[in-house]
Design a protein around this motif. Structure first.
Motif, PDB file in Angstrom:
ATOM      1  N   THR A   1       0.239 -22.171  49.922  1.00  0.00           N
ATOM      2  CA  THR A   1       1.293 -22.953  50.547  1.00  0.00           C
ATOM      3  C   THR A   1       1.149 -22.931  52.062  1.00  0.00           C
ATOM      4  O   THR A   1       0.888 -21.882  52.647  1.00  0.00           O
ATOM      5  CB  THR A   1       2.684 -22.404  50.148  1.00  0.00           C
ATOM      6  OG1 THR A   1       2.761 -22.315  48.725  1.00  0.00           O
ATOM      7  CG2 THR A   1       3.784 -23.326  50.646  1.00  0.00           C
TER       8      THR A   1
ATOM      9  N   SER B   1       6.262 -28.784  53.956  1.00  0.00           N
ATOM     10  CA  SER B   1       5.637 -27.718  53.216  1.00  0.00           C
ATOM     11  C   SER B   1       4.730 -28.331  52.154  1.00  0.00           C
ATOM     12  O   SER B   1       5.130 -29.266  51.457  1.00  0.00           O
ATOM     13  CB  SER B   1       6.693 -26.824  52.557  1.00  0.00           C
ATOM     14  OG  SER B   1       6.085 -25.890  51.695  1.00  0.00           O
ATOM     15  N   TYR B   2       3.518 -27.796  52.047  1.00  0.00           N
ATOM     16  CA  TYR B   2       2.556 -28.259  51.060  1.00  0.00           C
ATOM     17  C   TYR B   2       2.171 -27.082  50.169  1.00  0.00           C
ATOM     18  O   TYR B   2       1.965 -25.973  50.642  1.00  0.00           O
ATOM     19  CB  TYR B   2       1.288 -28.776  51.738  1.00  0.00           C
ATOM     20  CG  TYR B   2       1.305 -30.238  52.056  1.00  0.00           C
ATOM     21  CD1 TYR B   2       2.084 -30.723  53.100  1.00  0.00           C
ATOM     22  CD2 TYR B   2       0.543 -31.139  51.331  1.00  0.00           C
ATOM     23  CE1 TYR B   2       2.102 -32.068  53.404  1.00  0.00           C
ATOM     24  CE2 TYR B   2       0.553 -32.498  51.627  1.00  0.00           C
ATOM     25  CZ  TYR B   2       1.337 -32.950  52.662  1.00  0.00           C
ATOM     26  OH  TYR B   2       1.361 -34.282  52.955  1.00  0.00           O
ATOM     27  N   ASN B   3       2.037 -27.360  48.875  1.00  0.00           N
ATOM     28  CA  ASN B   3       1.530 -26.369  47.948  1.00  0.00           C
ATOM     29  C   ASN B   3       0.330 -26.967  47.229  1.00  0.00           C
ATOM     30  O   ASN B   3       0.462 -27.995  46.556  1.00  0.00           O
ATOM     31  CB  ASN B   3       2.607 -25.955  46.943  1.00  0.00           C
ATOM     32  CG  ASN B   3       2.080 -24.946  45.943  1.00  0.00           C
ATOM     33  OD1 ASN B   3       1.717 -25.292  44.824  1.00  0.00           O
ATOM     34  ND2 ASN B   3       2.014 -23.702  46.338  1.00  0.00           N
TER      35      ASN B   3
ATOM     36  N   GLU C   1      -0.194 -30.601  47.685  1.00  0.00           N
ATOM     37  CA  GLU C   1       0.902 -31.492  47.309  1.00  0.00           C
ATOM     38  C   GLU C   1       2.115 -31.258  48.212  1.00  0.00           C
ATOM     39  O   GLU C   1       2.502 -30.103  48.441  1.00  0.00           O
ATOM     40  CB  GLU C   1       1.311 -31.243  45.852  1.00  0.00           C
ATOM     41  CG  GLU C   1       0.209 -31.512  44.839  1.00  0.00           C
ATOM     42  CD  GLU C   1      -0.184 -32.984  44.780  1.00  0.00           C
ATOM     43  OE1 GLU C   1      -1.383 -33.268  44.590  1.00  0.00           O
ATOM     44  OE2 GLU C   1       0.714 -33.837  44.950  1.00  0.00           O
TER      45      GLU C   1
ATOM     46  N   ILE D   1       5.652 -30.585  49.150  1.00  0.00           N
ATOM     47  CA  ILE D   1       6.760 -29.967  48.430  1.00  0.00           C
ATOM     48  C   ILE D   1       8.072 -30.213  49.152  1.00  0.00           C
ATOM     49  O   ILE D   1       9.083 -30.526  48.547  1.00  0.00           O
ATOM     50  CB  ILE D   1       6.528 -28.441  48.304  1.00  0.00           C
ATOM     51  CG1 ILE D   1       5.250 -28.166  47.513  1.00  0.00           C
ATOM     52  CG2 ILE D   1       7.720 -27.765  47.655  1.00  0.00           C
ATOM     53  CD1 ILE D   1       5.271 -28.679  46.107  1.00  0.00           C
ATOM     54  N   ILE D   2       8.038 -30.016  50.444  1.00  0.00           N
ATOM     55  CA  ILE D   2       9.259 -30.164  51.234  1.00  0.00           C
ATOM     56  C   ILE D   2       8.983 -31.101  52.403  1.00  0.00           C
ATOM     57  O   ILE D   2       7.982 -30.955  53.106  1.00  0.00           O
ATOM     58  CB  ILE D   2       9.745 -28.793  51.758  1.00  0.00           C
ATOM     59  CG1 ILE D   2      10.260 -27.965  50.587  1.00  0.00           C
ATOM     60  CG2 ILE D   2      10.823 -28.971  52.827  1.00  0.00           C
ATOM     61  CD1 ILE D   2      10.607 -26.546  50.951  1.00  0.00           C
TER      62      ILE D   2
ATOM     63  N   TYR E   1      10.537 -23.236  45.608  1.00  0.00           N
ATOM     64  CA  TYR E   1       9.902 -23.429  46.899  1.00  0.00           C
ATOM     65  C   TYR E   1      10.905 -23.414  48.033  1.00  0.00           C
ATOM     66  O   TYR E   1      10.780 -24.161  48.975  1.00  0.00           O
ATOM     67  CB  TYR E   1       9.108 -24.736  46.879  1.00  0.00           C
ATOM     68  CG  TYR E   1       7.908 -24.653  45.974  1.00  0.00           C
ATOM     69  CD1 TYR E   1       7.935 -25.241  44.719  1.00  0.00           C
ATOM     70  CD2 TYR E   1       6.774 -23.945  46.352  1.00  0.00           C
ATOM     71  CE1 TYR E   1       6.847 -25.135  43.882  1.00  0.00           C
ATOM     72  CE2 TYR E   1       5.686 -23.845  45.512  1.00  0.00           C
ATOM     73  CZ  TYR E   1       5.735 -24.444  44.285  1.00  0.00           C
ATOM     74  OH  TYR E   1       4.659 -24.344  43.449  1.00  0.00           O
TER      75      TYR E   1
ATOM     76  N   THR F   1      12.404 -22.595  51.391  1.00  0.00           N
ATOM     77  CA  THR F   1      11.760 -22.211  52.636  1.00  0.00           C
ATOM     78  C   THR F   1      12.687 -21.313  53.438  1.00  0.00           C
ATOM     79  O   THR F   1      13.863 -21.178  53.141  1.00  0.00           O
ATOM     80  CB  THR F   1      11.439 -23.441  53.487  1.00  0.00           C
ATOM     81  OG1 THR F   1      12.652 -24.140  53.740  1.00  0.00           O
ATOM     82  CG2 THR F   1      10.467 -24.362  52.787  1.00  0.00           C
TER      83      THR F   1
END
Lengths: 114, 114
Positions: free
Chosen positions: A31, A48-50, A53, A55-56, B99, B101
């Protein structure tokens, strides 16, 4: 060997220009994040990437576009820069989720828009 | 929703004195709590974290914090300040789900005088 590295460290540019900030982590984390720190030191999550992808995606203008070519990289492209975009941008990484674990931060990229 | 309030944007202590940085949080579910430190022109570094279990947590550089659910607090302390402790300190909260944050407080600058 830097764990989370960002380039450039300093960026001075004119209003209306397009610029990119690159981030790479060699920690094997899943992440990655972009945070913005304003002049009053307030830190706010942007993306935010996981595993590549998204995510946020907080309320960020469409002029900001993150790109994750692989899970070790998360770049930030900013179009049509505005004065209010001046800030320090921090990239960070963590194991999946990040809520129970530690975020590892880069040293920041100070963007100044004139 | 979650939020963090740090009382005092600046705290000044003498070298050798007790350090107390205050943090109160708001969270609709049991929180995970963190303290990060930021030295000048650097990224953030984790000092300590509380997830579950013992409410008194110890971190690096002699810092510790106690989770008090009844007071919704997570104050950071150190018995004896050192000049090298001068930095910006951020309290942060996340939720124990997916997820989530980190949400950061506005930071407290710790000033240490000889």
């Amino acid at each position: 060997d830097t764990a989370v590295s960002q380039t450039p460290k300093y960026l001075v540019t004119q209003m209306g220009n397009d610029k990119s900030i690159k981030c790479e982590q060699n920690l094997g984390h899943d992440t990655m994040y972009w945070y913005k720190q304003d002049s009053k030191k307030f830190l706010k999550i942007m993306f935010s990437y996981n595993n590549k992808e998204l995510i946020i995606n907080e309320t960020v203008p469409n002029r900001f576009s993150p790109k994750s070519p692989d899970k070790a990289h998360l770049n930030l492209h900013i179009n049509s820069l505005e004065l209010g975009d001046s800030a320090v941008y921090f990239c960070a990484s963590s194991h999946a989720g990040g809520n129970t674990g530690e975020l590892f931060f880069g040293e920041g990229s100070r963007l100044t828009v004139l | 929703a979650q939020s963090v309030t740090q009382l005092g944007s600046h705290v000044s202590v003498s070298e050798g004195a007790l350090v107390l940085l205050r943090c109160n949080y708001s969270s609709s579910v049991p929180p995970y709590l963190f303290w990060y430190v930021q030295y000048p022109n650097q990224g953030l570094q984790l000092l300590l974290k509380y997830t579950t279990g013992a409410t008194l947590v110890k971190g690096i550089n002699g810092f510790e914090a106690e989770f008090k659910k009844s007071e919704t607090s997570f104050h950071l302390t150190k018995p004896s300040a050192h000049m090298s402790d001068a930095a910006e300190y951020f309290c942060a909260v996340s939720q124990n789900s997916g997820y989530s944050t980190l949400t950061f407080g506005k930071g407290t600058m710790l000033l240490v005088s000889p």
